[in-house]
Design an enzyme around this catalytic site. Structure first.
Site, PDB file in Angstrom:
ATOM      1  N   ASP A  49       0.880  -1.165   0.000  1.00 18.30           N
ATOM      2  CA  ASP A  49       0.000   0.000   0.000  1.00 18.30           C
ATOM      3  C   ASP A  49       0.919   1.217   0.000  1.00 18.30           C
ATOM      4  O   ASP A  49       1.731   1.386   0.920  1.00 18.30           O
ATOM      5  CB  ASP A  49      -0.867  -0.049   1.265  1.00 18.30           C
ATOM      6  CG  ASP A  49      -1.717   1.200   1.440  1.00 18.30           C
ATOM      7  OD1 ASP A  49      -1.596   2.146   0.623  1.00 18.30           O
ATOM      8  OD2 ASP A  49      -2.491   1.236   2.410  1.00 18.30           O
ATOM      9  N   LEU A  50       0.815   2.041  -1.027  1.00 22.94           N
ATOM     10  CA  LEU A  50       1.740   3.181  -1.149  1.00 22.94           C
ATOM     11  C   LEU A  50       1.613   4.158   0.030  1.00 22.94           C
ATOM     12  O   LEU A  50       2.533   4.928   0.304  1.00 22.94           O
ATOM     13  CB  LEU A  50       1.493   3.923  -2.468  1.00 22.94           C
ATOM     14  CG  LEU A  50       1.854   3.144  -3.733  1.00 22.94           C
ATOM     15  CD1 LEU A  50       1.319   3.850  -4.968  1.00 22.94           C
ATOM     16  CD2 LEU A  50       3.366   2.950  -3.834  1.00 22.94           C
ATOM     17  N   GLY A  70       2.091   3.272 -10.093  1.00 18.89           N
ATOM     18  CA  GLY A  70       1.114   2.991  -9.034  1.00 18.89           C
ATOM     19  C   GLY A  70       0.348   4.228  -8.608  1.00 18.89           C
ATOM     20  O   GLY A  70       0.680   5.354  -8.956  1.00 18.89           O
ATOM     21  N   ASN A 110      -2.097  13.855 -18.308  1.00 17.82           N
ATOM     22  CA  ASN A 110      -2.602  15.031 -19.031  1.00 17.82           C
ATOM     23  C   ASN A 110      -3.624  15.793 -18.177  1.00 17.82           C
ATOM     24  O   ASN A 110      -3.907  16.961 -18.461  1.00 17.82           O
ATOM     25  CB  ASN A 110      -3.208  14.605 -20.369  1.00 17.82           C
ATOM     26  CG  ASN A 110      -4.536  13.887 -20.241  1.00 17.82           C
ATOM     27  OD1 ASN A 110      -5.593  14.516 -20.240  1.00 17.82           O
ATOM     28  ND2 ASN A 110      -4.522  12.568 -20.120  1.00 17.82           N
ATOM     29  N   TYR A 134      -7.752  14.439  -8.911  1.00 19.52           N
ATOM     30  CA  TYR A 134      -6.738  13.538  -9.486  1.00 19.52           C
ATOM     31  C   TYR A 134      -5.665  14.355 -10.194  1.00 19.52           C
ATOM     32  O   TYR A 134      -4.457  14.164  -9.968  1.00 19.52           O
ATOM     33  CB  TYR A 134      -7.440  12.561 -10.438  1.00 19.52           C
ATOM     34  CG  TYR A 134      -6.524  11.791 -11.353  1.00 19.52           C
ATOM     35  CD1 TYR A 134      -5.576  10.914 -10.848  1.00 19.52           C
ATOM     36  CD2 TYR A 134      -6.622  11.938 -12.737  1.00 19.52           C
ATOM     37  CE1 TYR A 134      -4.746  10.199 -11.705  1.00 19.52           C
ATOM     38  CE2 TYR A 134      -5.814  11.226 -13.595  1.00 19.52           C
ATOM     39  CZ  TYR A 134      -4.861  10.357 -13.074  1.00 19.52           C
ATOM     40  OH  TYR A 134      -4.042   9.669 -13.922  1.00 19.52           O
ATOM     41  N   SER A 163      -3.384   9.148 -23.327  1.00 18.45           N
ATOM     42  CA  SER A 163      -4.266   7.979 -23.197  1.00 18.45           C
ATOM     43  C   SER A 163      -3.484   6.778 -23.720  1.00 18.45           C
ATOM     44  O   SER A 163      -3.333   6.616 -24.928  1.00 18.45           O
ATOM     45  CB  SER A 163      -5.530   8.173 -24.043  1.00 18.45           C
ATOM     46  OG  SER A 163      -6.142   9.411 -23.730  1.00 18.45           O
ATOM     47  N   ARG A 172     -11.439  12.229 -29.037  1.00 15.10           N
ATOM     48  CA  ARG A 172     -10.433  12.977 -28.262  1.00 15.10           C
ATOM     49  C   ARG A 172      -9.082  12.246 -28.277  1.00 15.10           C
ATOM     50  O   ARG A 172      -8.020  12.857 -28.362  1.00 15.10           O
ATOM     51  CB  ARG A 172     -10.936  13.162 -26.826  1.00 15.10           C
ATOM     52  CG  ARG A 172      -9.879  13.636 -25.851  1.00 15.10           C
ATOM     53  CD  ARG A 172     -10.418  13.811 -24.441  1.00 15.10           C
ATOM     54  NE  ARG A 172      -9.326  13.939 -23.489  1.00 15.10           N
ATOM     55  CZ  ARG A 172      -8.739  12.918 -22.870  1.00 15.10           C
ATOM     56  NH1 ARG A 172      -9.161  11.663 -23.076  1.00 15.10           N
ATOM     57  NH2 ARG A 172      -7.748  13.128 -22.032  1.00 15.10           N
TER      58      ARG A 172
HETATM   59  C1  15L Z   1      -5.573   9.254 -17.235  1.00 11.22           C
HETATM   60  O1  15L Z   1      -4.853   9.912 -16.511  1.00 11.22           O
HETATM   61  C2  15L Z   1      -6.141   7.947 -16.794  1.00 11.22           C
HETATM   62  O2  15L Z   1      -5.272   7.273 -15.926  1.00 11.22           O
HETATM   63  C3  15L Z   1      -6.556   7.069 -17.939  1.00 11.22           C
HETATM   64  O3  15L Z   1      -7.379   6.031 -17.437  1.00 11.22           O
HETATM   65  C4  15L Z   1      -7.265   7.839 -19.049  1.00 11.22           C
HETATM   66  O4  15L Z   1      -8.499   8.268 -18.593  1.00 11.22           O
HETATM   67  C5  15L Z   1      -6.406   9.012 -19.493  1.00 11.22           C
HETATM   68  O5  15L Z   1      -5.995   9.801 -18.410  1.00 11.22           O
HETATM   69  C6  15L Z   1      -7.096   9.914 -20.525  1.00 11.22           C
HETATM   70  O6  15L Z   1      -7.147  11.116 -20.308  1.00 11.22           O
HETATM   71  O7  15L Z   1      -7.533   9.384 -21.544  1.00 11.22           O
END
Ligand code: 15L
Length: 264
Positions: A49-50, A70, A110, A134, A163, A172
Protein backbone atom coordinates in the site's frame (compact mmCIF):
# COMPACT_ATOMS: atom_id res chain seq x y z
CA UNK A 1 20.29 -1.96 -13.89
CA UNK A 2 20.35 -4.71 -11.34
CA UNK A 3 16.84 -4.15 -10.04
CA UNK A 4 14.04 -2.07 -11.54
CA UNK A 5 10.92 -1.44 -9.47
CA UNK A 6 7.60 -1.24 -11.29
CA UNK A 7 4.77 0.04 -9.09
CA UNK A 8 1.21 -0.45 -10.30
CA UNK A 9 2.38 -3.57 -12.10
CA UNK A 10 -1.12 -5.07 -12.16
CA UNK A 11 -2.55 -2.08 -14.05
CA UNK A 12 -2.98 -1.55 -17.78
CA UNK A 13 0.39 0.09 -18.49
CA UNK A 14 2.14 -1.59 -15.55
CA UNK A 15 1.39 -5.05 -16.89
CA UNK A 16 2.84 -4.03 -20.27
CA UNK A 17 5.97 -2.83 -18.45
CA UNK A 18 6.18 -6.16 -16.62
CA UNK A 19 6.22 -8.05 -19.92
CA UNK A 20 8.34 -5.67 -21.96
CA UNK A 21 10.99 -4.20 -19.65
CA UNK A 22 12.76 -7.46 -18.87
CA UNK A 23 15.80 -6.30 -20.89
CA UNK A 24 16.25 -3.24 -18.66
CA UNK A 25 17.33 -5.00 -15.45
CA UNK A 26 18.42 -8.36 -14.05
CA UNK A 27 15.42 -8.34 -11.73
CA UNK A 28 12.04 -6.66 -11.98
CA UNK A 29 10.51 -5.93 -8.60
CA UNK A 30 6.75 -5.68 -9.01
CA UNK A 31 4.24 -4.12 -6.70
CA UNK A 32 0.57 -3.40 -7.07
CA UNK A 33 -2.83 -3.75 -5.53
CA UNK A 34 -4.25 -6.37 -7.89
CA UNK A 35 -3.29 -10.01 -8.25
CA UNK A 36 0.21 -10.24 -9.70
CA UNK A 37 0.19 -14.03 -9.93
CA UNK A 38 3.34 -16.08 -9.52
CA UNK A 39 6.75 -14.41 -10.02
CA UNK A 40 8.87 -15.55 -12.97
CA UNK A 41 12.56 -16.35 -12.16
CA UNK A 42 13.62 -12.75 -12.97
CA UNK A 43 10.78 -11.23 -10.89
CA UNK A 44 10.12 -10.34 -7.25
CA UNK A 45 6.61 -9.55 -6.09
CA UNK A 46 6.06 -7.25 -3.11
CA UNK A 47 2.47 -6.21 -2.49
CA UNK A 48 2.41 -2.76 -0.98
CA UNK A 49 0.00 0.00 0.00
CA UNK A 50 1.74 3.18 -1.15
CA UNK A 51 0.30 4.98 1.88
CA UNK A 52 2.31 2.69 4.19
CA UNK A 53 5.63 4.48 4.75
CA UNK A 54 7.52 1.50 6.13
CA UNK A 55 6.31 -0.85 3.40
CA UNK A 56 7.33 1.67 0.72
CA UNK A 57 10.84 1.95 2.24
CA UNK A 58 11.23 -1.82 2.01
CA UNK A 59 9.90 -1.73 -1.54
CA UNK A 60 12.39 0.88 -2.76
CA UNK A 61 15.48 -0.41 -0.94
CA UNK A 62 17.90 -2.08 -3.34
CA UNK A 63 16.34 -0.69 -6.55
CA UNK A 64 18.41 1.19 -9.17
CA UNK A 65 15.41 2.58 -11.02
CA UNK A 66 11.67 3.02 -10.51
CA UNK A 67 8.83 3.10 -13.02
CA UNK A 68 6.11 4.57 -10.84
CA UNK A 69 2.78 3.63 -12.40
CA UNK A 70 1.11 2.99 -9.03
CA UNK A 71 -1.50 5.10 -7.31
CA UNK A 72 -5.03 6.21 -8.14
CA UNK A 73 -5.35 6.68 -11.90
CA UNK A 74 -8.77 8.34 -12.22
CA UNK A 75 -10.87 10.86 -10.31
CA UNK A 76 -11.87 9.61 -6.85
CA UNK A 77 -12.67 10.82 -3.33
CA UNK A 78 -10.06 12.94 -1.56
CA UNK A 79 -9.31 10.13 0.91
CA UNK A 80 -8.41 7.75 -1.89
CA UNK A 81 -6.38 10.35 -3.81
CA UNK A 82 -4.57 11.52 -0.69
CA UNK A 83 -3.49 8.05 0.41
CA UNK A 84 -2.29 6.80 -2.97
CA UNK A 85 -1.08 9.93 -4.78
CA UNK A 86 -0.12 12.39 -2.04
CA UNK A 87 1.10 10.25 0.88
CA UNK A 88 2.19 7.57 -1.60
CA UNK A 89 4.38 9.97 -3.59
CA UNK A 90 5.93 11.42 -0.46
CA UNK A 91 6.67 7.95 0.86
CA UNK A 92 8.24 6.94 -2.46
CA UNK A 93 10.53 9.99 -2.64
CA UNK A 94 11.54 9.73 1.00
CA UNK A 95 12.42 6.08 0.43
CA UNK A 96 14.34 7.02 -2.74
CA UNK A 97 16.25 9.73 -0.87
CA UNK A 98 17.30 7.26 1.83
CA UNK A 99 18.08 4.35 -0.49
CA UNK A 100 20.49 5.32 -3.25
CA UNK A 101 18.45 8.00 -5.10
CA UNK A 102 17.30 5.80 -8.00
CA UNK A 103 16.16 7.44 -11.23
CA UNK A 104 12.36 7.57 -11.45
CA UNK A 105 9.85 7.62 -14.27
CA UNK A 106 6.72 9.12 -12.76
CA UNK A 107 3.35 8.51 -14.41
CA UNK A 108 1.91 11.99 -14.29
CA UNK A 109 -1.12 12.70 -16.45
CA UNK A 110 -2.60 15.03 -19.03
CA UNK A 111 -5.15 15.85 -16.29
CA UNK A 112 -2.50 18.13 -14.77
CA UNK A 113 -3.30 20.43 -17.70
CA UNK A 114 -6.78 19.18 -18.56
CA UNK A 115 -8.51 22.58 -18.56
CA UNK A 116 -6.56 23.83 -21.57
CA UNK A 117 -8.77 23.96 -24.62
CA UNK A 118 -8.26 21.60 -27.48
CA UNK A 119 -7.66 24.64 -29.69
CA UNK A 120 -4.50 25.43 -27.68
CA UNK A 121 -1.01 24.05 -28.19
CA UNK A 122 1.10 23.87 -25.06
CA UNK A 123 4.58 22.82 -24.02
CA UNK A 124 6.23 21.95 -20.72
CA UNK A 125 6.34 25.60 -19.64
CA UNK A 126 2.55 26.11 -19.67
CA UNK A 127 1.15 26.80 -16.18
CA UNK A 128 -0.73 23.81 -14.80
CA UNK A 129 -4.53 23.66 -15.16
CA UNK A 130 -5.63 20.48 -13.37
CA UNK A 131 -9.13 19.25 -14.12
CA UNK A 132 -9.97 17.54 -10.80
CA UNK A 133 -8.50 16.27 -7.53
CA UNK A 134 -6.74 13.54 -9.49
CA UNK A 135 -5.14 16.18 -11.71
CA UNK A 136 -4.19 18.23 -8.65
CA UNK A 137 -2.49 15.17 -7.15
CA UNK A 138 -0.50 14.73 -10.36
CA UNK A 139 0.62 18.37 -10.14
CA UNK A 140 1.68 17.69 -6.54
CA UNK A 141 3.72 14.72 -7.73
CA UNK A 142 5.48 16.84 -10.35
CA UNK A 143 6.25 19.53 -7.75
CA UNK A 144 7.57 16.92 -5.32
CA UNK A 145 9.79 15.41 -8.02
CA UNK A 146 11.14 18.86 -8.85
CA UNK A 147 11.97 19.60 -5.22
CA UNK A 148 13.70 16.24 -4.69
CA UNK A 149 15.73 16.94 -7.83
CA UNK A 150 16.79 20.44 -6.85
CA UNK A 151 17.49 19.57 -3.23
CA UNK A 152 18.73 15.98 -3.36
CA UNK A 153 19.62 15.30 -7.01
CA UNK A 154 17.01 12.59 -7.62
CA UNK A 155 16.26 12.55 -11.36
CA UNK A 156 12.66 12.07 -12.50
CA UNK A 157 10.94 11.98 -15.86
CA UNK A 158 7.47 13.39 -15.18
CA UNK A 159 5.47 11.87 -18.01
CA UNK A 160 2.09 13.52 -18.55
CA UNK A 161 0.56 10.44 -20.08
CA UNK A 162 -2.22 11.13 -22.55
CA UNK A 163 -4.27 7.98 -23.20
CA UNK A 164 -2.09 4.85 -23.19
CA UNK A 165 -4.28 2.03 -24.43
CA UNK A 166 -3.98 -0.60 -27.17
CA UNK A 167 -5.77 1.83 -29.51
CA UNK A 168 -7.65 5.14 -29.30
CA UNK A 169 -11.28 4.60 -28.30
CA UNK A 170 -12.71 8.12 -28.77
CA UNK A 171 -12.21 11.09 -31.05
CA UNK A 172 -10.43 12.98 -28.26
CA UNK A 173 -7.88 10.17 -28.11
CA UNK A 174 -6.85 10.91 -31.70
CA UNK A 175 -4.91 13.71 -30.00
CA UNK A 176 -4.01 12.08 -26.65
CA UNK A 177 -3.22 8.48 -27.63
CA UNK A 178 0.14 6.93 -26.85
CA UNK A 179 0.79 3.39 -28.06
CA UNK A 180 2.35 0.83 -25.74
CA UNK A 181 5.29 0.55 -28.16
CA UNK A 182 5.97 4.29 -27.94
CA UNK A 183 5.72 4.21 -24.16
CA UNK A 184 8.24 1.37 -23.90
CA UNK A 185 10.59 3.32 -26.21
CA UNK A 186 10.22 6.29 -23.87
CA UNK A 187 11.08 4.22 -20.78
CA UNK A 188 14.23 2.99 -22.55
CA UNK A 189 15.28 6.57 -23.38
CA UNK A 190 14.60 7.81 -19.85
CA UNK A 191 16.84 5.19 -18.27
CA UNK A 192 19.56 5.36 -20.92
CA UNK A 193 20.12 9.09 -21.27
CA UNK A 194 23.29 10.05 -19.34
CA UNK A 195 21.78 13.10 -17.64
CA UNK A 196 18.00 13.19 -17.24
CA UNK A 197 17.28 16.09 -14.90
CA UNK A 198 13.62 16.47 -14.02
CA UNK A 199 11.75 17.17 -17.26
CA UNK A 200 8.03 17.30 -18.00
CA UNK A 201 7.33 15.04 -20.98
CA UNK A 202 4.02 14.73 -22.80
CA UNK A 203 3.36 11.03 -23.16
CA UNK A 204 1.83 10.93 -26.60
CA UNK A 205 2.48 9.16 -29.90
CA UNK A 206 3.41 11.00 -33.11
CA UNK A 207 -0.24 11.87 -33.74
CA UNK A 208 -1.05 14.36 -36.50
CA UNK A 209 -3.74 15.81 -34.21
CA UNK A 210 -1.44 16.57 -31.27
CA UNK A 211 -1.84 19.52 -28.83
CA UNK A 212 1.48 19.00 -27.07
CA UNK A 213 5.00 20.13 -27.85
CA UNK A 214 7.91 18.00 -26.61
CA UNK A 215 10.69 20.14 -28.13
CA UNK A 216 12.27 20.73 -24.72
CA UNK A 217 12.98 17.01 -24.26
CA UNK A 218 14.57 16.34 -27.65
CA UNK A 219 17.77 15.46 -25.74
CA UNK A 220 16.13 12.22 -24.61
CA UNK A 221 16.32 10.92 -28.18
CA UNK A 222 12.73 9.65 -27.91
CA UNK A 223 11.06 9.32 -31.27
CA UNK A 224 7.52 8.03 -31.06
CA UNK A 225 6.62 6.03 -34.18
CA UNK A 226 2.87 5.52 -34.02
CA UNK A 227 0.17 7.86 -35.27
CA UNK A 228 -3.51 7.75 -34.27
CA UNK A 229 -4.51 8.79 -37.83
CA UNK A 230 -4.44 5.12 -38.78
CA UNK A 231 -7.41 4.65 -36.40
CA UNK A 232 -9.50 7.63 -37.54
CA UNK A 233 -11.56 5.83 -40.18
CA UNK A 234 -12.39 3.01 -37.77
CA UNK A 235 -13.42 5.47 -35.04
CA UNK A 236 -15.56 7.46 -37.48
CA UNK A 237 -17.35 4.28 -38.51
CA UNK A 238 -17.87 3.12 -34.91
CA UNK A 239 -19.11 6.35 -33.30
CA UNK A 240 -20.21 9.90 -33.96
CA UNK A 241 -17.72 12.64 -33.05
CA UNK A 242 -18.77 14.37 -29.78
CA UNK A 243 -21.03 17.42 -30.00
CA UNK A 244 -18.84 20.52 -30.28
CA UNK A 245 -20.23 21.82 -26.95
CA UNK A 246 -19.36 18.63 -25.08
CA UNK A 247 -16.38 18.66 -22.66
CA UNK A 248 -14.82 15.86 -24.68
CA UNK A 249 -14.64 18.22 -27.67
CA UNK A 250 -13.67 21.40 -25.79
CA UNK A 251 -11.05 20.52 -23.18
CA UNK A 252 -7.82 18.58 -23.41
CA UNK A 253 -8.83 16.61 -20.30
CA UNK A 254 -12.15 15.69 -21.89
CA UNK A 255 -14.86 14.33 -19.60
CA UNK A 256 -12.63 14.61 -16.50
CA UNK A 257 -13.35 18.36 -16.59
CA UNK A 258 -17.06 17.68 -16.03
CA UNK A 259 -16.60 15.44 -12.99
CA UNK A 260 -17.71 16.85 -9.62
CA UNK A 261 -16.02 16.29 -6.28
CA UNK A 262 -16.45 12.66 -5.27
CA UNK A 263 -17.97 12.40 -1.79
CA UNK A 264 -16.69 9.62 0.48
C1 15L B 1 -5.57 9.25 -17.24
O1 15L B 1 -4.85 9.91 -16.51
C2 15L B 1 -6.14 7.95 -16.79
O2 15L B 1 -5.27 7.27 -15.93
C3 15L B 1 -6.56 7.07 -17.94
O3 15L B 1 -7.38 6.03 -17.44
C4 15L B 1 -7.26 7.84 -19.05
O4 15L B 1 -8.50 8.27 -18.59
C5 15L B 1 -6.41 9.01 -19.49
O5 15L B 1 -6.00 9.80 -18.41
C6 15L B 1 -7.10 9.91 -20.52
O6 15L B 1 -7.15 11.12 -20.31
O7 15L B 1 -7.53 9.38 -21.54
Amino acid sequence: MKRLLITGAAGGIGSVCRKRLTHMADTLRLSGRGDLGEPAPHEEIMLCDLGDKIAVEELVEGCDGIVHMGGQSTEASWDVIRNANIEGMFNLYEAARKHGKPRILYASSNHAIGFYRQSQNIDATAPVRPDGLYGVSKVFGEALASMYHDKFGIETACVRIGSCFPEPTSHRMLSTWMSFDDFIRLVECVFRVPVLGCPIIYGVSANDATWWDNTSVAYLGWQPHDNSESHRARLDSEMAAPNRNAPDAIYQGGMFTADGIHEE
